[in-house]
Design a protein around this motif. Structure first.
Motif, PDB file in Angstrom:
ATOM      1  N   UNK A   1      -4.810   3.447  -2.954  1.00 55.47           N
ATOM      2  CA  UNK A   1      -4.751   2.505  -1.835  1.00 55.47           C
ATOM      3  C   UNK A   1      -6.067   2.348  -1.085  1.00 55.47           C
ATOM      4  N   UNK A   2      -7.161   2.803  -1.671  1.00 50.23           N
ATOM      5  CA  UNK A   2      -8.421   2.618  -0.957  1.00 50.23           C
ATOM      6  C   UNK A   2      -9.236   1.486  -1.541  1.00 50.23           C
TER       7      UNK A   2
ATOM      8  N   UNK B   1      -5.297 -12.757  -9.578  1.00 49.01           N
ATOM      9  CA  UNK B   1      -4.517 -11.536  -9.731  1.00 49.01           C
ATOM     10  C   UNK B   1      -5.085 -10.459  -8.817  1.00 49.01           C
ATOM     11  N   UNK B   2      -4.192  -9.617  -8.343  1.00 47.26           N
ATOM     12  CA  UNK B   2      -4.576  -8.550  -7.422  1.00 47.26           C
ATOM     13  C   UNK B   2      -4.194  -7.219  -8.045  1.00 47.26           C
ATOM     14  N   UNK B   3      -5.079  -6.274  -7.945  1.00 49.46           N
ATOM     15  CA  UNK B   3      -4.713  -4.903  -8.320  1.00 49.46           C
ATOM     16  C   UNK B   3      -5.023  -4.023  -7.124  1.00 49.46           C
TER      17      UNK B   3
ATOM     18  N   UNK C   1       0.898  -1.148   0.000  1.00 42.39           N
ATOM     19  CA  UNK C   1       0.000   0.000   0.000  1.00 42.39           C
ATOM     20  C   UNK C   1       0.934   1.195   0.000  1.00 42.39           C
ATOM     21  N   UNK C   2       1.044   1.843  -1.153  1.00 42.40           N
ATOM     22  CA  UNK C   2       2.143   2.769  -1.373  1.00 42.40           C
ATOM     23  C   UNK C   2       2.235   3.800  -0.255  1.00 42.40           C
TER      24      UNK C   2
ATOM     25  N   UNK D   1     -12.545  -4.753  -2.883  1.00 44.13           N
ATOM     26  CA  UNK D   1     -12.441  -4.688  -1.429  1.00 44.13           C
ATOM     27  C   UNK D   1     -12.028  -3.279  -1.044  1.00 44.13           C
ATOM     28  N   UNK D   2     -12.642  -2.823   0.050  1.00 44.62           N
ATOM     29  CA  UNK D   2     -12.230  -1.529   0.555  1.00 44.62           C
ATOM     30  C   UNK D   2     -10.969  -1.724   1.387  1.00 44.62           C
TER      31      UNK D   2
END
Lengths: 1043, 354
Positions: free
Chosen positions: A144-145, A137-139, A84-85, A159-160
């Motif tokens: 980051x929210x 896969x995840x994005x 989460x940058x 997903x939040x």
């Protein structure tokens, strides 16, 4: 001794408090390269890198010294990781389809990473199979929210973040796509669109994202309007997608080894690729697993992709290709590519400054700004196992002079690294004392590591292979000729587990830290003595051969040959230069080596005997055969097959005979019942008639006999200036211990410094001690009058250590695999002992003397005997009283290589291998602890705390996370004013029989006491100067008539 | 050493018999000395100074037991109530083996072993007597358990048994529980363990040299046993509970002891009760080791360092006499070949550990 008997049993509270100040067990850092990495992530904001492994470990690295490590509760493979940058948070996906959120910890006592939340995508109701909801896969959106999960079933779930709450209504299933656009039939997989292969956020419009399906269909999806903006129809199985920075084009890679660039314009809804390239065509190629497209200041884009090699000719290579205009380099690695990322410096362009590739066995960074794209040496994550580690050796408290010289020699080999991943701040102070870890490798190299701090930095690499003639010498020539080849391969990385010649392997290392003399001994009986030099040099190495068999008859060596040294002068770069090669004959592996630079002596031992060599005069001083006459196995060498061949021949003959006999039987009564009877009879023979239970494992109870094989192996050697002849004159001595519990002590005549050239060193056998329990002698150390270990050579003469007490009576500590014993000197009689095996059933594997300094006062210091047992636990005993102090579980007892690799430092720390590539560092001292002390500036302002553990300080824009403690004084509050009650609490060792409560010595029935032969009484005429074997035992005169 | 002094009386009456002649005399307990002295005394009393004889005595239960070393001599003295009956036999008569056939022997007293149809139990020539095994601590252990000491002597005979993992049924407050235990899985034929008859297949091992093996792995227990193999004391729960010691009076316990002792050569150390402390066992062990040849060594021990000091100054001193041997640790077998049968070093060392 009586005073011990009358000491009160039980715990002295004061002593318990001192123990708490002295000892504490911590596993602090892991050095080296994580075993079996499986995922990689990079946070460009914080400049942190994360690596996940197949065993579920998560490791975050920033600048050297900034490290966070943790472990998933489940030992499942980490398949993907995303930062989460800027938030210091990390999301990991395991192969059990669970998501885990990690946070770099703010909390006090528990430094490092902490898991703050987890999530598992629920299966669709009514569907048994979970494969549809398996996350492929995840994005993680840059904001980051929001987290997007692509699944096997083709759906995308949202997903939040960072609460990890599923936005159920937002889920995107194939219906949405198919309703809103016309999807050609060939991209459909039944009703759905097939697994989601890639998710990419639009670089400019955060609402848009690319969704790539494995069949080749790519959709540009607008998240807020929930519309399909564009449809891209790839004609190959999709592997990965990558945006161009502007968002005007993107690139896709495919399973046939091609990649395509696609223009993105809002006008057309269905588009075709602008270019399609198969870089290693035209023959069938393997898939391009990952591709990135980076813009540069110069205009020409830089394309980096992994895989895509021609299937037939280079299908087995592990490659990453870097492509820019006409420049193309195929980085050819020795292990599988896991993942890679690029590091960017300038905000306007991507302009990647470095490419970091994670491989299965190492991490490689490529400098993309320097012409030629050279590699950047890593300051950490060093692949310790680039060639298998065969031994390790630690030098504590390295003097600055030697340190500088080693560093300077290392700089000649590789320039100082400018490491691009430099997030976080290392708050650790410069270590007060430098520690050097030397690892010997199978390929004949010795690597010098900076073990002073949290990151194990490579300093210098010494190769001994170039001294010998080996088959691999001409390999370099072949590599040169391959330049015109296509693809343009470039060998990158240093992981090379294939040793050219196992005889080159390094077995033992010794280093004098004051004189810079190094002794390195190997598998083929080679002992190299080296000197540190700043100059290049080309010289001839002196070679001496020592016959350790000493004309012992009836033995023939059937093992490997000695290594043939090169003839003529050999050139050496600045660094350690070998000047002497002592070759033991027979060329068995060297099992012990030690060096005394002040006396110019080197001692070495093999499975046949030991030798002493004066490297100043280049003359042998002593050779002694330790073989037991019955010990034939040692002679034949490890490679001998003769014995087993004989055995197998015998067995096969027996089998033939047996079958003949039983064949006859079968002729007489060839009914099936007779077979059963026969089998039963055989069974009855094997096991007793009453033995109803199956005996899975049984152990024979027999004492070690004197003629066990390999009894002659020399296990340890030590030099000491002590009293061997009489109580008034001390002098140089050498001690050797063998596998069969024998200890030989030699009195040495060493001429003074000025007369080195004139007089030769002489060795006279002084004492011979046979430990009656006959267990292998693991270590020997001489203690001075105050019970402290003797200082190292030069330590006193250079004012670096207090002079030893030469007034009081010295004693010698002999540690065998079963017992520790302290004997008085010069008259060898047992003073104290501790019988570990008889009490605990564990055997001693490694011992070391360490000094433990109290947390509460730097003045207070105790010596301890640290011992690692075959059960993987560590015991500390007081010296010389040999009373048990503490016991800790350290290594799993099944982890034999971990136990075998353990090495202790002089300050109560230690290292052991947790995998072939990783050292775990642990600390037994309460004061000297090396663990990460670092900070990361984390920006968690914009987000609310996670549900599990809300961050209390979330309102402050910048959160300063500092983690605790490093080799400095730790919190010693507990030791100050605390009550007696607490101090009286039992230590972990108290329930065991060797607890400190057990103060009486000589407890269990012991009639195994040693036989000491005193040889110093032998008249000079019978002198045992160089050939001690010549003196038969029959001439011994007991020591009542000694000097 | 001081055991016989526990006897309240200071004199012991002795009745000795050689052929048909009897002699009665008494000995001052405090001046009994060693076996050799007693042997010489008897021969002089019977006026057979040159004749080699065997000594036997009748113990409290009528068993005929040999006297051939210091231990069984002292045992005999301590068991002499009210009278020590000693029987002298010519050595040439007894040269092969003698059997223990108690009822017969008791009747005849002295008997010539001319015809031995089936001697029930054979004991080797008394000269080779040494401790092999003993049951100890009968009085403090529950009857279901047995504590056995195995004396490994030299490397001539293997200990000869194997152990294995298994499950043991224990009665706990929670009920019957199965807990992991260590069992004897095999007893090698001809080995020490078998020859004692005290260890059997499937006996559960509970302690090794007084250390509980509960919670220890098979390998740990193996290592403990091997490390203690020179003086192995194991407490077992025999699988066969029928041969257990019948606990009654002290005397019967003693009788068991003496029989065990008889079967496997005397070991007075083990006869004395309360031997749970292994340290005591050790010193006892050493006593028995040393006394065999040279009990004069013991009292001199305190002097030892002193003697050393002076000896160190001498360049070449001649080998000292046996009695004054001050440095048993550093002596080699060659200096004193007489009292070191094979592996003589242990005896040397034992003195040092005192």
């Amino acid at each position: 001794m009586m005073k011990f008997r009358f000491r009160r049993q039980g715990n002295d509270p004061q002593r318990e408090r001192i123990k708490q100040d002295l000892f504490a067990f911590n596993k602090t850092v892991q050095h080296g390269f994580p075993n079996q990495p499986s995922a990689l992530a990079y946070d460009p904001k914080l400049r942190l890198m994360a690596i996940g492994t197949k065993s579920g470990a998560v490791k975050v690295y920033g600048a050297p010294g900034v490290e966070f490590t943790s472990h998933h509760k489940e030992t499942a493979t980490v398949t993907q990781m995303h930062f989460l940058l800027g938030q210091g948070r990390l999301l990991s996906l395991l192969d059990d389809n669970t998501l885990h959120l990690w946070e770099i910890n703010v909390g006090e006592g528990s430094p490092g990473l902490e898991e703050v939340g987890s999530f598992c995508l629920p299966g669709r109701p009514g569907f048994e199979s979970t494969s549809a909801t398996r996350v492929t896969v995840i994005l993680l959106k840059r904001s980051c929210d929001l987290l997007c999960l692509g699944t096997e079933g083709g759906g995308v779930h949202f997903l939040e973040m960072p609460t990890l709450t599923l936005l159920d209504t937002q889920a995107l299933v194939h219906d949405h796509i198919m309703q809103r656009s016309v999807v050609p039939e060939e991209y459909k997989c039944g009703k759905s669109l097939g697994p989601v292969e890639s998710l990419r956020e639009h670089p400019r419009c955060p609402n848009k994202m690319l969704i790539g399906y494995s069949r080749g269909l790519v959709v540009l999806w607008n998240y807020s309007s929930r519309k399909v903006e564009n449809l891209f129809l790839g004609n190959q199985q999709l592997e990965s997608l990558g945006w161009e920075r502007s968002g005007k084009t993107f690139v896709s890679s495919h399973s046939d080894g091609s990649y395509m660039t696609w223009p993105v314009s809002s006008a057309l809804s269905t588009q075709q690729p602008s270019t399609s390239v198969i870089p290693y065509g035209p023959f069938p190629c393997k898939a391009i697993n990952k591709i990135v497209w980076r813009t540069t200041e110069s205009g020409a884009p830089l394309v980096v992709f992994s895989g895509g090699m021609p299937r037939a000719s280079y299908g087995d290579r592990h490659c990453v290709t870097v492509l820019q205009e006409k420049m193309q380099v195929t980085l050819d690695f020795t292990s599988r590519v896991i993942d890679f990322f690029t590091i960017h410096l300038i905000p306007q362009f991507d302009n990647p400054s470095a490419l970091v590739v994670l491989l299965e066995e190492e991490l490689v960074a490529i400098d993309l700004q320097t012409v030629g794209w050279p590699t950047i040496p890593c300051p950490y994550l060093a692949p310790l196992h680039s060639s298998a580690i065969t031994c390790s050796y630690h030098i504590s408290n390295v003097p600055p002079k030697l340190w500088e010289r080693v560093v300077a020699a290392g700089l000649h080999q590789s320039p100082p690294p400018t490491w691009p991943i430099n997030g976080g701040k290392d708050l650790a102070l410069e270590p007060k004392h430098n520690g050097l870890l030397l690892t010997g490798h199978e390929d004949g190299t010795v690597r010098f590591w900076d073990a002073s701090g949290v990151s194990l930095k490579p300093l210098y690499k010494l190769s001994t292979a170039n001294i010998f003639q080996t088959d691999c010498d001409h390999n370099d020539g072949l590599m040169q000729g391959a330049e015109e080849e296509w693809p343009p391969f470039r060998k990158v990385g240093c992981f090379d587990p294939y040793s050219d010649d196992p005889r080159l392997g390094i077995q033992k290392i010794g280093l004098c830290k004051y004189s810079g003399k190094l002794v390195v001994a190997g598998t083929a009986g080679q002992v190299l003595v080296m000197d540190l030099s700043e100059e290049m040099s080309a010289h001839v190495i002196n070679i001496a051969t020592i016959d350790l068999l000493q004309d012992r008859e009836g033995f023939t060596w059937k093992g490997h040959d000695r290594l043939a040294p090169k003839t003529g002068p050999i050139s050496f770069p600045p660094g350690f230069h070998p000047f002497l090669l002592v070759q033991c004959m027979p060329p068995a592996a060297v099992t012990a080596v030690t060096l005394h630079a002040e006396w110019n002596l080197v001692a070495f031992g093999t499975s046949h005997g030991f030798g002493l060599f004066d490297y100043h005069r280049r003359s042998p001083v002593l050779a002694r055969c330790t073989l037991h006459p019955n010990d034939s196995l040692a002679m034949e060498g490890p490679l001998s097959r003769v014995k087993s061949l004989k055995k197998s021949l015998r067995q096969s003959f027996r089998r033939i005979r047996k079958s003949r006999v039983s064949g006859k039987k079968r002729v007489v009564v060839s009914s099936p019942t007779s077979k059963v009877q026969e089998a039963n009879a055989q069974l009855a023979e094997q096991a007793g008639p009453h033995d109803v239970e199956v005996t899975p494992v049984q152990r024979r109870i027999e004492p070690r006999s004197a003629d066990d094989s390999l009894s002659g192996v020399v296990r340890c050697l030590c030099f000491a200036d002590t009293f061997l002849r009489d109580g008034t004159h001390h002098g140089p001595t050498m001690w050797a211990g063998t596998n069969s519990g024998s200890v030989y002590a030699y009195a040495l005549e060493v001429p003074s410094q000025e007369k080195f050239s004139e007089h030769s060193v002489e060795a006279v056998l002084g004492k011979e001690i046979q430990l009656m329990h006959r267990a292998p002698v693991v270590a020997i150390a001489v203690l001075d009058g105050r019970g402290n270990p003797l200082p190292e050579p030069y330590e006193v003469s250079r004012d670096l250590a207090k002079a030893p007490d030469m007034q009081g009576s010295h004693s010698v500590l002999i540690a065998s695999e079963e017992q520790f014993k302290v004997f008085t000197l010069p008259k060898v009689s047992a003073k104290t002992k501790f019988k570990l095996t008889a009490h605990e059933g564990c055997r001693v594997r490694k011992v070391a003397l360490a000094s433990f300094t109290s947390v509460s006062s730097e003045e207070y210091c105790e010596n301890g005997l640290v011992c690692l047992t075959n059960l993987g636990d560590i015991h500390v005993f007081s010296v010389p009283a040999l009373r048990p102090q503490v016991r800790y579980d350290c290594i799993r007892k099944e982890d034999i290589s971990g136990i075998a690799s353990c090495v202790f430092t002089k300050t109560g720390q230690g290292f052991y291998l947790i995998s072939p590539s990783e050292f775990e560092r642990f600390s037994l001292s309460a004061r000297v602890v090396t663990q990460p002390l670092c900070s990361v500036d984390v920006d968690r302002a914009l987000c609310t705390g996670p549900p599990v553990r809300p961050v209390a300080t979330a309102a402050t824009p910048i959160l300063h996370v500092a983690l605790q403690s490093v080799g400095h004084v730790m919190n010693s509050a507990h030791s100050s004013g605390n009550s007696e009650i607490q101090a009286g609490l039992s230590s972990p060792a108290l329930d065991s029989p060797n607890s400190s409560a057990d103060i009486t010595l000589d407890t269990t029935g012991d009639i195994t006491v040693e036989d000491v032969k005193d040889f110093l009484t032998v008249s000079p005429a019978q002198g045992l100067q160089t050939n001690a074997c010549a003196l038969p035992g029959g001439q011994l005169i007991h020591s009542s008539s000694s000097l | 050493m001081s055991r016989q002094q526990r006897s309240s009386r200071d004199r012991v009456a002795i009745k000795s018999k050689f052929d048909a002649e009897y002699r009665r005399f008494s000995l001052l307990l405090s001046s009994t000395g060693c076996f050799q002295d007693f042997y010489q005394l008897l021969r002089s009393i019977h006026r057979i100074p040159g004749l080699e004889v065997f000594l036997e005595y009748v113990d409290a239960h009528g068993d005929l037991l040999p006297i051939n070393n210091d231990e069984n001599f002292h045992k005999a003295l301590s068991a002499a109530r009210p009278l020590l009956r000693v029987i002298l036999q010519r050595k040439d008569v007894m040269d092969s083996v003698f059997s223990i056939d108690l009822p017969q022997r008791k009747k005849k007293g002295q008997r010539q072993m001319t015809a031995k149809p089936h001697p029930p139990m054979l004991i080797g020539p008394p000269k080779d007597f040494r401790p092999v095994s003993s049951i100890i601590d009968v009085d403090i252990l529950p009857v279901t358990l047995r504590r056995v000491r195995l004396h490994k002597h030299g490397s001539g005979r293997p200990l000869g048994f194997y152990i294995r993992d298994g499950l043991s049924v224990r009665v706990t407050p929670q009920g019957v529980e199965k807990v992991p235990g260590i069992f004897i899985s095999r007893v090698v034929r001809g080995g020490l363990a078998e020859s004692t008859g005290l260890l059997g297949l499937n006996d559960e091992i509970l302690e090794v040299n007084d250390i509980d093996v509960a919670g220890k792995s098979l390998d740990q227990v193996t290592d403990m046993m091997v490390a203690n193999s020179r003086n192995l004391v194991i407490t077992v729960k025999p699988a066969n509970q029928r041969n257990n010691v019948v606990r009654g009076s002290k005397a019967s316990a003693d009788s068991v002891d003496s029989r065990a002792c008889h079967d496997s050569a005397a070991n007075p150390a083990s006869l004395h009760q309360g031997n749970s402390n292994a340290a005591e066992g050790e010193s006892d062990e050493e006593d028995s080791d040393i006394i065999i040849e040279n009990n004069t060594l013991l009292p001199r021990l305190p002097l030892q360092p002193f003697v050393n000091g002076s000896a160190l100054l001498r360049e070449t001193s001649p080998p000292l006499s046996l009695g004054l041997q001050p440095l048993p640790r550093s002596t080699t077998p060659h200096n004193s070949p007489t009292y070191r049968p094979g592996k003589g070093m242990q005896e040397d060392g034992n003195i040092i550990t005192l």
